[in-house]
Design a protein around this motif. Structure first.
Motif, PDB file in Angstrom:
ATOM      1  N   PHE A 296      38.308  16.234   6.896  1.00 34.58           N
ATOM      2  CA  PHE A 296      38.221  15.095   7.807  1.00 34.58           C
ATOM      3  C   PHE A 296      36.814  14.490   7.812  1.00 34.58           C
ATOM      4  CE2 PHE A 296      42.065  17.078   9.475  1.00 34.58           C
ATOM      5  CZ  PHE A 296      42.866  15.966   9.636  1.00 34.58           C
TER       6      PHE A 296
ATOM      7  N   PHE B  47      47.374  23.871  12.556  1.00 33.61           N
ATOM      8  CA  PHE B  47      45.924  23.885  12.697  1.00 33.61           C
ATOM      9  C   PHE B  47      45.464  25.222  13.269  1.00 33.61           C
ATOM     10  CE2 PHE B  47      46.704  19.280  13.051  1.00 33.61           C
ATOM     11  CZ  PHE B  47      45.709  18.774  12.237  1.00 33.61           C
TER      12      PHE B  47
ATOM     13  N   HIS C 139      40.912  22.838   4.260  1.00 34.42           N
ATOM     14  CA  HIS C 139      39.774  23.181   5.112  1.00 34.42           C
ATOM     15  C   HIS C 139      39.476  21.955   5.987  1.00 34.42           C
ATOM     16  CE1 HIS C 139      35.637  24.062   6.258  1.00 34.42           C
ATOM     17  NE2 HIS C 139      35.909  25.345   5.965  1.00 34.42           N
ATOM     18  N   PRO C 140      39.143  22.148   7.269  1.00 32.07           N
ATOM     19  CA  PRO C 140      38.961  21.000   8.161  1.00 32.07           C
ATOM     20  C   PRO C 140      37.874  20.018   7.740  1.00 32.07           C
ATOM     21  CG  PRO C 140      38.274  23.047   9.240  1.00 32.07           C
ATOM     22  CD  PRO C 140      38.979  23.434   7.985  1.00 32.07           C
TER      23      PRO C 140
ATOM     24  N   MET D 250      45.848  24.455   7.903  1.00 36.95           N
ATOM     25  CA  MET D 250      44.430  24.086   7.940  1.00 36.95           C
ATOM     26  C   MET D 250      43.636  25.149   8.691  1.00 36.95           C
ATOM     27  SD  MET D 250      42.645  20.490   8.789  1.00 36.95           S
ATOM     28  CE  MET D 250      43.778  19.723   7.671  1.00 36.95           C
ATOM     29  N   ASP D 251      42.615  25.671   8.035  1.00 42.87           N
ATOM     30  CA  ASP D 251      41.837  26.761   8.636  1.00 42.87           C
ATOM     31  C   ASP D 251      40.422  26.704   8.069  1.00 42.87           C
ATOM     32  OD1 ASP D 251      43.138  29.636   9.985  1.00 42.87           O
ATOM     33  OD2 ASP D 251      41.008  29.602   9.401  1.00 42.87           O
ATOM     34  N   ASP D 252      39.432  27.081   8.885  1.00 42.78           N
ATOM     35  CA  ASP D 252      38.049  27.067   8.411  1.00 42.78           C
ATOM     36  C   ASP D 252      37.655  28.403   7.793  1.00 42.78           C
ATOM     37  OD1 ASP D 252      38.160  28.190  11.093  1.00 42.78           O
ATOM     38  OD2 ASP D 252      35.977  28.307  10.958  1.00 42.78           O
TER      39      ASP D 252
ATOM     40  N   THR E  53      38.200  24.740  13.841  1.00 40.91           N
ATOM     41  CA  THR E  53      39.013  23.686  13.226  1.00 40.91           C
ATOM     42  C   THR E  53      39.240  22.561  14.233  1.00 40.91           C
ATOM     43  OG1 THR E  53      40.054  25.244  11.699  1.00 40.91           O
ATOM     44  CG2 THR E  53      41.216  23.170  12.102  1.00 40.91           C
ATOM     45  N   LEU E  54      39.865  22.876  15.367  1.00 42.33           N
ATOM     46  CA  LEU E  54      40.030  21.879  16.439  1.00 42.33           C
ATOM     47  C   LEU E  54      38.877  21.935  17.442  1.00 42.33           C
ATOM     48  CD1 LEU E  54      43.886  22.069  17.144  1.00 42.33           C
ATOM     49  CD2 LEU E  54      42.652  20.328  15.853  1.00 42.33           C
TER      50      LEU E  54
ATOM     51  N   LEU F 176      39.874  14.363  13.929  1.00 39.97           N
ATOM     52  CA  LEU F 176      41.101  15.155  14.090  1.00 39.97           C
ATOM     53  C   LEU F 176      41.988  14.563  15.176  1.00 39.97           C
ATOM     54  CD1 LEU F 176      38.863  17.712  13.164  1.00 39.97           C
ATOM     55  CD2 LEU F 176      41.180  18.538  12.852  1.00 39.97           C
TER      56      LEU F 176
ATOM     57  N   CYS G 209      49.656  24.777  16.292  1.00 35.09           N
ATOM     58  CA  CYS G 209      48.412  25.532  16.221  1.00 35.09           C
ATOM     59  C   CYS G 209      48.737  26.992  15.996  1.00 35.09           C
ATOM     60  CB  CYS G 209      47.627  25.420  17.524  1.00 35.09           C
ATOM     61  SG  CYS G 209      47.027  23.760  17.875  1.00 35.09           S
TER      62      CYS G 209
END
Ligand SMILES: [Mg+2]
Length: 159
Positions: free
Chosen positions: A155, A17, A151-152, A131-133, A22-23, A58, A72
């Protein structure tokens, strides 16, 4: 129909992540997405991660996945690594030792390749999801690694 959602839920899948955007929701300032002190030297002394909130979809995903397969990787040019790792551990239970940093986002693909080779030498590349924005980073990952990308927002559409 993309396969990513199903792949994400396979027990063997390893996920890397991104953190900012993202998080976290990437809303660090009072009136701006960026903190108002971003781009100033003073920004290094501001813990923008102190008030971050858990993103529930998430969080639920990470709670239901093997934490040994959750990592991460984050661009961090401001010396905020320790604050960021603390936030990720506090909100999501991801160990500090699972967080990797680089000042240069273009290095992310090589860092992931090295970590996967070290930790999961026999894994099917289609069992790794990055996963990355950031669109540029997702493109780099696609060109420079054999792994899946996501892409986040995935979710949000599966809530
Ligand atoms: Mg990001």
């Amino acid at each position: 129909m993309g396969k990513i959602w199903e792949i994400l839920h396979r027990p063997e899948t390893v996920v890397f992540f991104d953190i900012d955007g993202t998080l976290t929701s990437y809303n660090y300032g009072e009136y701006h997405a960026h903190h108002e002190l971003d781009y100033t030297p003073e920004f290094r002394d501001v813990n923008i991660y102190a008030d971050c909130k858990r993103l529930k979809p998430l969080y639920d995903y990470i709670q239901n996945h093997d934490i040994n397969r959750i990592f991460c990787i984050s661009r961090e040019p401001h010396g905020h690594e320790a604050w960021k790792s603390y936030m990720v551990e506090k909100l999501y239970g991801i160990p500090v030792s699972h967080c990797f940093y680089t000042p240069d986002a273009s290095k992310k693909p090589q860092i992931v390749l090295d970590k996967v080779t070290e930790l999961f030498p026999d894994i099917d590349p289609k069992s790794v999801v990055l996963m990355d924005d950031n669109d540029d980073t997702l493109g780099l990952y696609m060109r420079e690694t054999p792994f899946c990308t996501a892409h986040p927002m995935i979710f949000m559409e599966n809530m």
